[in-house]
Design a protein around this motif. Sequence first.
Motif, PDB file in Angstrom:
ATOM      1  N   PRO A 185       1.781 -13.651  -2.319  1.00  0.00           N
ATOM      2  CA  PRO A 185       2.834 -12.408  -2.252  1.00  0.00           C
ATOM      3  C   PRO A 185       2.751 -11.577  -3.319  1.00  0.00           C
ATOM      4  O   PRO A 185       2.148 -11.890  -4.508  1.00  0.00           O
ATOM      5  CB  PRO A 185       4.007 -13.224  -1.997  1.00  0.00           C
ATOM      6  N   SER A 186       3.357 -10.282  -3.190  1.00  0.00           N
ATOM      7  CA  SER A 186       3.569  -9.234  -4.277  1.00  0.00           C
ATOM      8  C   SER A 186       4.241  -9.808  -5.505  1.00  0.00           C
ATOM      9  O   SER A 186       5.172 -10.523  -5.317  1.00  0.00           O
ATOM     10  CB  SER A 186       4.385  -8.126  -4.081  1.00  0.00           C
ATOM     11  N   SER A 187       3.738  -9.374  -6.768  1.00  0.00           N
ATOM     12  CA  SER A 187       4.357  -9.791  -8.055  1.00  0.00           C
ATOM     13  C   SER A 187       5.026  -8.797  -8.558  1.00  0.00           C
ATOM     14  O   SER A 187       5.755  -8.916  -9.621  1.00  0.00           O
ATOM     15  CB  SER A 187       3.272 -10.449  -9.032  1.00  0.00           C
ATOM     16  N   VAL A 188       5.201  -7.449  -7.880  1.00  0.00           N
ATOM     17  CA  VAL A 188       5.713  -6.440  -8.654  1.00  0.00           C
ATOM     18  C   VAL A 188       7.181  -6.362  -8.884  1.00  0.00           C
ATOM     19  O   VAL A 188       7.590  -6.186  -9.875  1.00  0.00           O
ATOM     20  CB  VAL A 188       5.710  -5.117  -7.581  1.00  0.00           C
ATOM     21  N   ALA A 189       8.093  -7.110  -7.892  1.00  0.00           N
ATOM     22  CA  ALA A 189       9.197  -7.101  -8.308  1.00  0.00           C
ATOM     23  C   ALA A 189       9.561  -8.269  -9.622  1.00  0.00           C
ATOM     24  O   ALA A 189      10.592  -8.115 -10.441  1.00  0.00           O
ATOM     25  CB  ALA A 189      10.246  -8.011  -7.228  1.00  0.00           C
ATOM     26  N   ARG A 190       8.686  -9.302  -9.537  1.00  0.00           N
ATOM     27  CA  ARG A 190       8.852 -10.248 -10.838  1.00  0.00           C
ATOM     28  C   ARG A 190       8.302  -9.358 -12.137  1.00  0.00           C
ATOM     29  O   ARG A 190       9.013  -9.640 -13.067  1.00  0.00           O
ATOM     30  CB  ARG A 190       7.703 -11.321 -10.365  1.00  0.00           C
ATOM     31  N   LEU A 191       7.451  -8.490 -12.005  1.00  0.00           N
ATOM     32  CA  LEU A 191       7.116  -7.808 -13.393  1.00  0.00           C
ATOM     33  C   LEU A 191       8.223  -7.119 -13.769  1.00  0.00           C
ATOM     34  O   LEU A 191       8.694  -6.927 -14.944  1.00  0.00           O
ATOM     35  CB  LEU A 191       5.835  -6.989 -13.067  1.00  0.00           C
ATOM     36  N   HIS A 192       9.089  -6.144 -12.599  1.00  0.00           N
ATOM     37  CA  HIS A 192      10.232  -5.615 -13.142  1.00  0.00           C
ATOM     38  C   HIS A 192      11.108  -6.399 -13.919  1.00  0.00           C
ATOM     39  O   HIS A 192      11.812  -6.099 -14.927  1.00  0.00           O
ATOM     40  CB  HIS A 192      10.652  -4.789 -11.933  1.00  0.00           C
ATOM     41  N   GLU A 193      11.521  -7.574 -13.326  1.00  0.00           N
ATOM     42  CA  GLU A 193      12.241  -8.378 -13.971  1.00  0.00           C
ATOM     43  C   GLU A 193      11.883  -9.114 -15.243  1.00  0.00           C
ATOM     44  O   GLU A 193      12.838  -9.054 -16.345  1.00  0.00           O
ATOM     45  CB  GLU A 193      12.474  -9.990 -13.062  1.00  0.00           C
ATOM     46  N   LEU A 194      10.613  -9.281 -15.468  1.00  0.00           N
ATOM     47  CA  LEU A 194      10.138  -9.659 -16.848  1.00  0.00           C
ATOM     48  C   LEU A 194      10.422  -8.538 -17.613  1.00  0.00           C
ATOM     49  O   LEU A 194      10.756  -8.918 -19.060  1.00  0.00           O
ATOM     50  CB  LEU A 194       8.559 -10.031 -16.809  1.00  0.00           C
ATOM     51  N   ILE A 195      10.202  -7.232 -17.351  1.00  0.00           N
ATOM     52  CA  ILE A 195      10.279  -6.383 -18.299  1.00  0.00           C
ATOM     53  C   ILE A 195      11.631  -6.146 -18.837  1.00  0.00           C
ATOM     54  O   ILE A 195      12.280  -6.001 -19.826  1.00  0.00           O
ATOM     55  CB  ILE A 195       9.963  -4.975 -17.612  1.00  0.00           C
ATOM     56  N   ASP A 196      12.728  -6.286 -17.789  1.00  0.00           N
ATOM     57  CA  ASP A 196      14.002  -6.301 -17.920  1.00  0.00           C
ATOM     58  C   ASP A 196      14.442  -7.581 -18.979  1.00  0.00           C
ATOM     59  O   ASP A 196      15.288  -7.387 -20.013  1.00  0.00           O
ATOM     60  CB  ASP A 196      14.896  -6.318 -16.740  1.00  0.00           C
ATOM     61  N   LEU A 197      13.871  -8.615 -18.804  1.00  0.00           N
ATOM     62  CA  LEU A 197      14.172  -9.684 -19.509  1.00  0.00           C
ATOM     63  C   LEU A 197      13.768  -9.612 -21.014  1.00  0.00           C
ATOM     64  O   LEU A 197      14.235 -10.090 -22.007  1.00  0.00           O
ATOM     65  CB  LEU A 197      13.527 -11.052 -18.860  1.00  0.00           C
ATOM     66  N   HIS A 198      12.274  -9.098 -21.095  1.00  0.00           N
ATOM     67  CA  HIS A 198      11.684  -9.199 -22.403  1.00  0.00           C
ATOM     68  C   HIS A 198      11.817  -7.914 -23.130  1.00  0.00           C
ATOM     69  O   HIS A 198      11.974  -7.965 -24.343  1.00  0.00           O
ATOM     70  CB  HIS A 198      10.195  -9.428 -22.152  1.00  0.00           C
ATOM     71  N   ALA A 230      14.214  -5.200 -22.070  1.00  0.00           N
ATOM     72  CA  ALA A 230      15.222  -3.955 -21.896  1.00  0.00           C
ATOM     73  C   ALA A 230      16.466  -4.271 -22.749  1.00  0.00           C
ATOM     74  O   ALA A 230      17.337  -3.400 -22.683  1.00  0.00           O
ATOM     75  CB  ALA A 230      15.500  -3.927 -20.525  1.00  0.00           C
ATOM     76  N   VAL A 231      16.644  -5.547 -23.251  1.00  0.00           N
ATOM     77  CA  VAL A 231      17.988  -5.914 -23.959  1.00  0.00           C
ATOM     78  C   VAL A 231      18.263  -4.763 -25.238  1.00  0.00           C
ATOM     79  O   VAL A 231      17.608  -4.500 -26.068  1.00  0.00           O
ATOM     80  CB  VAL A 231      17.874  -7.246 -24.517  1.00  0.00           C
ATOM     81  N   GLY A 232      19.299  -4.025 -24.799  1.00  0.00           N
ATOM     82  CA  GLY A 232      19.917  -3.039 -25.931  1.00  0.00           C
ATOM     83  C   GLY A 232      18.940  -1.720 -25.642  1.00  0.00           C
ATOM     84  O   GLY A 232      19.405  -0.727 -26.291  1.00  0.00           O
ATOM     85  N   CYS A 233      18.064  -1.534 -24.433  1.00  0.00           N
ATOM     86  CA  CYS A 233      17.603  -0.499 -24.331  1.00  0.00           C
ATOM     87  C   CYS A 233      17.737   0.053 -23.002  1.00  0.00           C
ATOM     88  O   CYS A 233      17.099   0.991 -22.606  1.00  0.00           O
ATOM     89  CB  CYS A 233      16.192  -0.344 -24.562  1.00  0.00           C
ATOM     90  N   GLU A 234      18.690  -0.583 -22.193  1.00  0.00           N
ATOM     91  CA  GLU A 234      18.921  -0.141 -20.946  1.00  0.00           C
ATOM     92  C   GLU A 234      19.102   1.667 -20.718  1.00  0.00           C
ATOM     93  O   GLU A 234      19.828   2.132 -21.500  1.00  0.00           O
ATOM     94  CB  GLU A 234      20.065  -0.824 -20.329  1.00  0.00           C
ATOM     95  N   GLY A 235      18.279   2.130 -19.876  1.00  0.00           N
ATOM     96  CA  GLY A 235      18.562   3.340 -19.375  1.00  0.00           C
ATOM     97  C   GLY A 235      17.753   4.325 -20.260  1.00  0.00           C
ATOM     98  O   GLY A 235      17.857   5.464 -19.887  1.00  0.00           O
ATOM     99  N   GLN A 236      17.004   3.772 -21.262  1.00  0.00           N
ATOM    100  CA  GLN A 236      16.252   4.774 -22.175  1.00  0.00           C
ATOM    101  C   GLN A 236      15.170   5.121 -21.361  1.00  0.00           C
ATOM    102  O   GLN A 236      14.392   4.290 -20.713  1.00  0.00           O
ATOM    103  CB  GLN A 236      15.940   3.891 -23.401  1.00  0.00           C
ATOM    104  N   GLU A 237      14.789   6.425 -21.829  1.00  0.00           N
ATOM    105  CA  GLU A 237      13.475   6.999 -20.796  1.00  0.00           C
ATOM    106  C   GLU A 237      12.276   6.207 -20.869  1.00  0.00           C
ATOM    107  O   GLU A 237      11.604   6.095 -19.951  1.00  0.00           O
ATOM    108  CB  GLU A 237      13.572   8.491 -21.326  1.00  0.00           C
ATOM    109  N   TRP A 238      11.987   5.819 -21.957  1.00  0.00           N
ATOM    110  CA  TRP A 238      10.727   5.148 -22.269  1.00  0.00           C
ATOM    111  C   TRP A 238      10.575   3.852 -21.423  1.00  0.00           C
ATOM    112  O   TRP A 238       9.542   3.521 -20.919  1.00  0.00           O
ATOM    113  CB  TRP A 238      10.328   4.802 -23.554  1.00  0.00           C
ATOM    114  N   LEU A 239      11.951   3.238 -21.184  1.00  0.00           N
ATOM    115  CA  LEU A 239      11.961   2.034 -20.533  1.00  0.00           C
ATOM    116  C   LEU A 239      11.917   2.463 -19.008  1.00  0.00           C
ATOM    117  O   LEU A 239      10.971   1.701 -18.267  1.00  0.00           O
ATOM    118  CB  LEU A 239      12.964   1.214 -20.875  1.00  0.00           C
ATOM    119  N   VAL A 240      12.416   3.466 -18.676  1.00  0.00           N
ATOM    120  CA  VAL A 240      12.138   3.863 -17.090  1.00  0.00           C
ATOM    121  C   VAL A 240      10.976   4.412 -16.870  1.00  0.00           C
ATOM    122  O   VAL A 240      10.426   3.840 -15.932  1.00  0.00           O
ATOM    123  CB  VAL A 240      13.133   5.005 -16.795  1.00  0.00           C
TER     124      VAL A 240
END
Lengths: 123, 142
Positions: free
Chosen positions: B13-26, B28-38
């Motif tokens: 099955p696709s892993s793309v959703a999981r990759l997005h979750e891992l980016i948020d977890l590892h 994104a903390v403190g960087c939400e909404g920043q352009e580089w993260l998007v």
Amino acid sequence: METKGSLGVRSTEVRGVFVLEPQGRIDSSSVAAMDDAFHQALSSGLKPLLVDMSGVEYISSGGLRSFLLTLKEVKKRESKMCLCSMTPNVSKVFKLAGFNTIFDIRAGRDEAIADLEKKPHAP
Amino acid sequence: MLVPFSVTCTTIPSSVARLHELIDLHLAVGCEGQEWLVDLHIIVDEMASNIEKYAYPASTGAYRVHIELQESTVELVLEDDGKAFDPMMVNETPLQGESDRPVGRLGILLVRSLAAHMEYRREEGRNMTRVVLALPGKEIKP
């Protein structure tokens, strides 16, 4: 509201305009919710369509394709489609892909609805 | 704390959703909404989706994603053992008012536009793509 993955899409009708409000991220893992919402909009008849982008965090190419396919279908039916209230990140992607040259994009929702109300069909 | 991470993914099955979750977890903390993260989310979405759609046409397959935050950049490396594909050879251009034009390689156009640097090599039957994003206000060292 249709919800799949990290995206929910709310639909309403305002003064004869079918309004979609996606909330979240339009990417390959969530685009099915956008597809379903567009399908619902197209099935509602020849109403002009507005997509309020204020709740969209970002969009990837899968999302752009969904928008493009919908625009083509709207044009075929001689109706109109407009986008409004884009966040800077979404606006940037539309410009990078050149999609700002093919979509009618307005700054605000009221302006977009007023325009679609006046001219609901393509000339 | 921002840490590098590596993950082995499957195409089905696709892993793309999981990759997005891992980016948020590892990352994104403190960087939400920043352009580089998007931008990183978009690049990962495009690169991983490409592998999942095209690398293993007849079957499922695996691919590896490594993401690391460095002093002035974020580095993304993707590896797969599938069909050879060099994203540097894709010549997609932005639309210019023509909504009927085919848009098959828009994803690669977005990646090359958002990234500071991209490179590809194929070694022993493996595709290896490295994408570098610049962090805001930081000079990229050569």
